[in-house]
Design a protein around this motif. Sequence first.
Motif, PDB file in Angstrom:
ATOM      1  N   ILE A  84     -17.752 -19.946 -24.379  1.00 58.58           N
ATOM      2  CA  ILE A  84     -19.152 -20.355 -24.301  1.00 58.58           C
ATOM      3  C   ILE A  84     -19.698 -20.650 -25.688  1.00 58.58           C
ATOM      4  O   ILE A  84     -20.384 -21.660 -25.915  1.00 58.58           O
ATOM      5  CB  ILE A  84     -19.984 -19.270 -23.586  1.00 58.58           C
ATOM      6  CG1 ILE A  84     -19.600 -19.229 -22.097  1.00 58.58           C
ATOM      7  CG2 ILE A  84     -21.485 -19.522 -23.747  1.00 58.58           C
ATOM      8  CD1 ILE A  84     -20.163 -18.044 -21.351  1.00 58.58           C
ATOM      9  N   GLY A  85     -19.400 -19.778 -26.645  1.00 61.38           N
ATOM     10  CA  GLY A  85     -19.844 -20.017 -28.009  1.00 61.38           C
ATOM     11  C   GLY A  85     -19.286 -21.304 -28.579  1.00 61.38           C
ATOM     12  O   GLY A  85     -20.016 -22.101 -29.194  1.00 61.38           O
ATOM     13  N   GLU A  86     -17.985 -21.553 -28.358  1.00 60.70           N
ATOM     14  CA  GLU A  86     -17.350 -22.750 -28.887  1.00 60.70           C
ATOM     15  C   GLU A  86     -17.938 -24.019 -28.282  1.00 60.70           C
ATOM     16  O   GLU A  86     -18.096 -25.035 -28.965  1.00 60.70           O
ATOM     17  CB  GLU A  86     -15.841 -22.704 -28.618  1.00 60.70           C
ATOM     18  CG  GLU A  86     -15.078 -21.701 -29.461  1.00 60.70           C
ATOM     19  CD  GLU A  86     -15.146 -22.049 -30.940  1.00 60.70           C
ATOM     20  OE1 GLU A  86     -14.610 -23.106 -31.326  1.00 60.70           O
ATOM     21  OE2 GLU A  86     -15.741 -21.260 -31.703  1.00 60.70           O
ATOM     22  N   ARG A  87     -18.273 -23.975 -26.998  1.00 57.34           N
ATOM     23  CA  ARG A  87     -18.763 -25.174 -26.318  1.00 57.34           C
ATOM     24  C   ARG A  87     -20.235 -25.461 -26.603  1.00 57.34           C
ATOM     25  O   ARG A  87     -20.643 -26.629 -26.641  1.00 57.34           O
ATOM     26  CB  ARG A  87     -18.566 -25.020 -24.809  1.00 57.34           C
ATOM     27  CG  ARG A  87     -17.121 -25.051 -24.348  1.00 57.34           C
ATOM     28  CD  ARG A  87     -16.547 -26.455 -24.421  1.00 57.34           C
ATOM     29  NE  ARG A  87     -15.274 -26.550 -23.720  1.00 57.34           N
ATOM     30  CZ  ARG A  87     -14.870 -27.619 -23.065  1.00 57.34           C
ATOM     31  NH1 ARG A  87     -15.644 -28.695 -23.012  1.00 57.34           N
ATOM     32  NH2 ARG A  87     -13.696 -27.632 -22.464  1.00 57.34           N
ATOM     33  N   LEU A  88     -21.038 -24.423 -26.812  1.00 58.67           N
ATOM     34  CA  LEU A  88     -22.475 -24.621 -26.942  1.00 58.67           C
ATOM     35  C   LEU A  88     -22.948 -24.623 -28.391  1.00 58.67           C
ATOM     36  O   LEU A  88     -24.046 -25.112 -28.673  1.00 58.67           O
ATOM     37  CB  LEU A  88     -23.243 -23.545 -26.169  1.00 58.67           C
ATOM     38  CG  LEU A  88     -23.025 -23.488 -24.660  1.00 58.67           C
ATOM     39  CD1 LEU A  88     -24.014 -22.531 -24.023  1.00 58.67           C
ATOM     40  CD2 LEU A  88     -23.127 -24.862 -24.017  1.00 58.67           C
ATOM     41  N   GLY A  89     -22.172 -24.080 -29.303  1.00 53.81           N
ATOM     42  CA  GLY A  89     -22.607 -23.990 -30.691  1.00 53.81           C
ATOM     43  C   GLY A  89     -22.153 -25.179 -31.517  1.00 53.81           C
ATOM     44  O   GLY A  89     -20.983 -25.539 -31.510  1.00 53.81           O
ATOM     45  N   LYS A  90     -23.078 -25.779 -32.236  1.00 54.35           N
ATOM     46  CA  LYS A  90     -22.746 -26.910 -33.095  1.00 54.35           C
ATOM     47  C   LYS A  90     -22.206 -26.445 -34.437  1.00 54.35           C
ATOM     48  O   LYS A  90     -21.294 -27.044 -35.001  1.00 54.35           O
ATOM     49  CB  LYS A  90     -23.984 -27.783 -33.288  1.00 54.35           C
ATOM     50  CG  LYS A  90     -23.718 -29.086 -34.030  1.00 54.35           C
ATOM     51  CD  LYS A  90     -24.961 -29.962 -34.067  1.00 54.35           C
ATOM     52  CE  LYS A  90     -24.677 -31.288 -34.756  1.00 54.35           C
ATOM     53  NZ  LYS A  90     -25.886 -32.160 -34.781  1.00 54.35           N
ATOM     54  N   ARG A  91     -22.781 -25.361 -34.972  1.00 56.81           N
ATOM     55  CA  ARG A  91     -22.346 -24.804 -36.239  1.00 56.81           C
ATOM     56  C   ARG A  91     -21.659 -23.471 -36.003  1.00 56.81           C
ATOM     57  O   ARG A  91     -21.820 -22.858 -34.950  1.00 56.81           O
ATOM     58  CB  ARG A  91     -23.547 -24.616 -37.169  1.00 56.81           C
ATOM     59  CG  ARG A  91     -24.319 -25.894 -37.476  1.00 56.81           C
ATOM     60  CD  ARG A  91     -25.577 -25.564 -38.257  1.00 56.81           C
ATOM     61  NE  ARG A  91     -26.439 -24.668 -37.497  1.00 56.81           N
ATOM     62  CZ  ARG A  91     -27.555 -24.114 -37.977  1.00 56.81           C
ATOM     63  NH1 ARG A  91     -27.919 -24.379 -39.226  1.00 56.81           N
ATOM     64  NH2 ARG A  91     -28.282 -23.316 -37.234  1.00 56.81           N
ATOM     65  N   ALA A  92     -20.916 -23.018 -37.014  1.00 53.42           N
ATOM     66  CA  ALA A  92     -20.181 -21.757 -36.877  1.00 53.42           C
ATOM     67  C   ALA A  92     -21.117 -20.600 -36.565  1.00 53.42           C
ATOM     68  O   ALA A  92     -20.817 -19.742 -35.710  1.00 53.42           O
ATOM     69  CB  ALA A  92     -19.379 -21.481 -38.145  1.00 53.42           C
TER      70      ALA A  92
END
Length: 255
Positions: free
Chosen positions: A52-60
Amino acid sequence: MTQNAIVPVDQLWQSLRREAETVLASDPLFGASLSAAILDHPDLGSALAYQIGERLGKRAADREQFARVAGEAFHAAPDLIEAASLDLQSIAVHDPATKRLLPPLLNFKGYVALQAWRVSNWLWRERRTDLALLLQSLSSDYLQVSIHPSASIGTAVFLDHATGIIVGAFAVVGDEVTILQNVTIGRKQALPGRAPRIGRGVLLSTGATILGDVSVGDFAKVGAGALVEHDVPAGCTAIGVPARLVNCVEAELPA
């Protein structure tokens, strides 16, 4: 995998790890990504939070934050992980394109979007509505799936291809439902408090639109491009614009 082979979450997680280890052994090129996505995690909840973090987050920093929020939800509500397990196994049962568990978890945006919705729904119920709506917005932007946090969705649900799926506020979707791309489930302006109710085992085909205070009964089917504004009885098929019933002993839908 068959419907009778549904397994508990812990057993599912061990199967996912074995699949990842097999892929890693046959193609080491995927080593770093498989480790980050699967092998570095202790359980399914941790791996889902990472996805979920990888798919929704644009920055680290954003990816880390959203993964942390999802992890909080999964820790507080283990039933979300159980639902995610059933969703994943349902794909392996119903999708003829894959019979393994790892590809949907890593590559099917509809699966990740559904789990992101489960987190946003938990946030909504915890009265953290602004963050819930932010997750909906990001899922719409990056995954092309917009499900309002106030909707209700069962388990073993499959968002197939997933692009362009919209599920509005207060809509109800039952267990074992399959929703294809470009499906809209929403309210009418004249009845803003009444949303569609989709029964168990329903198939909503590509481009179907279900609007207003209507019920689609258990194991009914809605054909591609159909516009449904009246109830569809259980086991029936609705096709056309406006939708009419076929393969059904019930009377035709009203004009």
